[in-house]
Design a protein around this motif. Structure first.
Motif, PDB file in Angstrom:
ATOM      1  N   TYR A  64       0.801  -1.220   0.000  1.00  0.00           N
ATOM      2  CA  TYR A  64       0.000   0.000   0.000  1.00  0.00           C
ATOM      3  C   TYR A  64       0.839   1.278   0.000  1.00  0.00           C
ATOM      4  O   TYR A  64       0.334   2.356  -0.294  1.00  0.00           O
ATOM      5  CB  TYR A  64      -0.996   0.020   1.161  1.00  0.00           C
ATOM      6  N   GLU A  65       2.140   1.184   0.305  1.00  0.00           N
ATOM      7  CA  GLU A  65       2.989   2.366   0.228  1.00  0.00           C
ATOM      8  C   GLU A  65       4.439   1.948   0.063  1.00  0.00           C
ATOM      9  O   GLU A  65       4.819   0.819   0.375  1.00  0.00           O
ATOM     10  CB  GLU A  65       2.848   3.260   1.459  1.00  0.00           C
ATOM     11  N   TYR A  66       5.228   2.882  -0.467  1.00  0.00           N
ATOM     12  CA  TYR A  66       6.659   2.648  -0.572  1.00  0.00           C
ATOM     13  C   TYR A  66       7.384   3.982  -0.440  1.00  0.00           C
ATOM     14  O   TYR A  66       6.772   5.054  -0.557  1.00  0.00           O
ATOM     15  CB  TYR A  66       7.035   1.938  -1.874  1.00  0.00           C
ATOM     16  N   ALA A  67       8.671   3.904  -0.184  1.00  0.00           N
ATOM     17  CA  ALA A  67       9.502   5.096  -0.077  1.00  0.00           C
ATOM     18  C   ALA A  67      10.857   4.783  -0.700  1.00  0.00           C
ATOM     19  O   ALA A  67      11.279   3.633  -0.738  1.00  0.00           O
ATOM     20  CB  ALA A  67       9.683   5.483   1.389  1.00  0.00           C
ATOM     21  N   LEU A  86       8.039   9.427   0.299  1.00  0.00           N
ATOM     22  CA  LEU A  86       7.023   8.432   0.610  1.00  0.00           C
ATOM     23  C   LEU A  86       5.890   8.535  -0.401  1.00  0.00           C
ATOM     24  O   LEU A  86       5.365   9.619  -0.643  1.00  0.00           O
ATOM     25  CB  LEU A  86       6.483   8.640   2.025  1.00  0.00           C
ATOM     26  N   ILE A  87       5.505   7.401  -0.985  1.00  0.00           N
ATOM     27  CA  ILE A  87       4.426   7.359  -1.978  1.00  0.00           C
ATOM     28  C   ILE A  87       3.327   6.447  -1.464  1.00  0.00           C
ATOM     29  O   ILE A  87       3.557   5.263  -1.219  1.00  0.00           O
ATOM     30  CB  ILE A  87       4.937   6.856  -3.357  1.00  0.00           C
ATOM     31  N   ASP A  88       2.139   7.004  -1.296  1.00  0.00           N
ATOM     32  CA  ASP A  88       0.953   6.239  -0.889  1.00  0.00           C
ATOM     33  C   ASP A  88       0.254   5.788  -2.166  1.00  0.00           C
ATOM     34  O   ASP A  88      -0.059   6.604  -3.035  1.00  0.00           O
ATOM     35  CB  ASP A  88       0.026   7.128  -0.056  1.00  0.00           C
ATOM     36  N   LEU A  89      -0.007   4.499  -2.289  1.00  0.00           N
ATOM     37  CA  LEU A  89      -0.606   3.954  -3.512  1.00  0.00           C
ATOM     38  C   LEU A  89      -2.124   4.114  -3.558  1.00  0.00           C
ATOM     39  O   LEU A  89      -2.754   3.720  -4.535  1.00  0.00           O
ATOM     40  CB  LEU A  89      -0.230   2.473  -3.665  1.00  0.00           C
ATOM     41  N   ASN A  90      -2.727   4.675  -2.514  1.00  0.00           N
ATOM     42  CA  ASN A  90      -4.181   4.888  -2.465  1.00  0.00           C
ATOM     43  C   ASN A  90      -4.957   3.598  -2.725  1.00  0.00           C
ATOM     44  O   ASN A  90      -5.910   3.573  -3.492  1.00  0.00           O
ATOM     45  CB  ASN A  90      -4.608   5.983  -3.454  1.00  0.00           C
ATOM     46  N   TYR A  92      -4.369  -1.059  -2.138  1.00  0.00           N
ATOM     47  CA  TYR A  92      -3.330  -2.071  -1.976  1.00  0.00           C
ATOM     48  C   TYR A  92      -3.371  -3.022  -3.161  1.00  0.00           C
ATOM     49  O   TYR A  92      -4.412  -3.309  -3.727  1.00  0.00           O
ATOM     50  CB  TYR A  92      -3.458  -2.809  -0.643  1.00  0.00           C
ATOM     51  N   GLN A  98       5.754   0.791 -10.671  1.00  0.00           N
ATOM     52  CA  GLN A  98       5.755   2.242 -10.522  1.00  0.00           C
ATOM     53  C   GLN A  98       7.022   2.794 -11.157  1.00  0.00           C
ATOM     54  O   GLN A  98       8.057   2.123 -11.195  1.00  0.00           O
ATOM     55  CB  GLN A  98       5.731   2.634  -9.041  1.00  0.00           C
ATOM     56  N   ALA A 124       9.111  -0.848   1.289  1.00  0.00           N
ATOM     57  CA  ALA A 124       7.695  -1.030   0.953  1.00  0.00           C
ATOM     58  C   ALA A 124       6.999  -1.699   2.126  1.00  0.00           C
ATOM     59  O   ALA A 124       7.587  -2.518   2.828  1.00  0.00           O
ATOM     60  CB  ALA A 124       7.541  -1.870  -0.312  1.00  0.00           C
TER      61      ALA A 124
END
Length: 147
Positions: A64-67, A86-90, A92, A98, A124
């Motif tokens: 659901y997120e990665y940095a 930090l990137i939120d995938l909005n 899962y 990406q 992640a």
């Protein structure tokens, strides 16, 4: 007749165990799998060009997120740094690709960055709060100028 009843009961129990065994998934004990698919280890990049990263994340429960961040391998003075982004995938995803681009600064009179070994660090997290970290070694140098 008693034999048939016992056989039927044994069949029902065996069938129930088979279906119960099939519906249970293994518990999620690891974080997502991370890969940078377009950069081989120790690839050389030049200051002044774009550093394109193709990330691929997979996880059985969903990422659901990665940095990511970029820093000098030995944390030397005057090194180029991309602080953690930090990137939120909005949502899962069990598998997602990406793309991220970092513009490496060009040589200037005011900035003279360290040339050499750098690391792209990617983290992640899945929906169960399991975190994985991935490291990709690269080199960043100034382009050769002809005088």
């Amino acid at each position: 007749m008693k034999f048939l009843t016992q056989l039927s009961l044994l069949f029902l129990i065996a069938t129930g165990l088979v279906f119960t065994g099939c519906t249970k998934e293994d518990p999620d004990t690891t974080g997502p799998t991370i890969e940078i698919t377009n950069i081989p280890d120790n690839k050389e990049f030049k200051f002044g060009e774009d550093l394109l990263m193709n990330f691929e994340f997979t996880d059985q429960t969903g990422v659901y997120e990665y940095a990511y961040e970029i820093y000098a391998k030995n944390f030397v003075p005057n090194s180029f740094v991309v602080n953690q982004r930090l990137i939120d995938l909005n949502g899962y995803f069990t598998k997602i690709q990406q793309k991220e681009t970092v513009i490496l600064p060009a040589k200037s009179e005011s900035e003279n960055y360290f040339e050499g070994d750098y690391v792209i660090e990617v983290k992640a997290s899945d929906i169960n709060q399991r975190v994985s970290t991935y490291y990709k070694p690269i080199r960043i140098v100034y382009p050769v100028t002809e005088e």
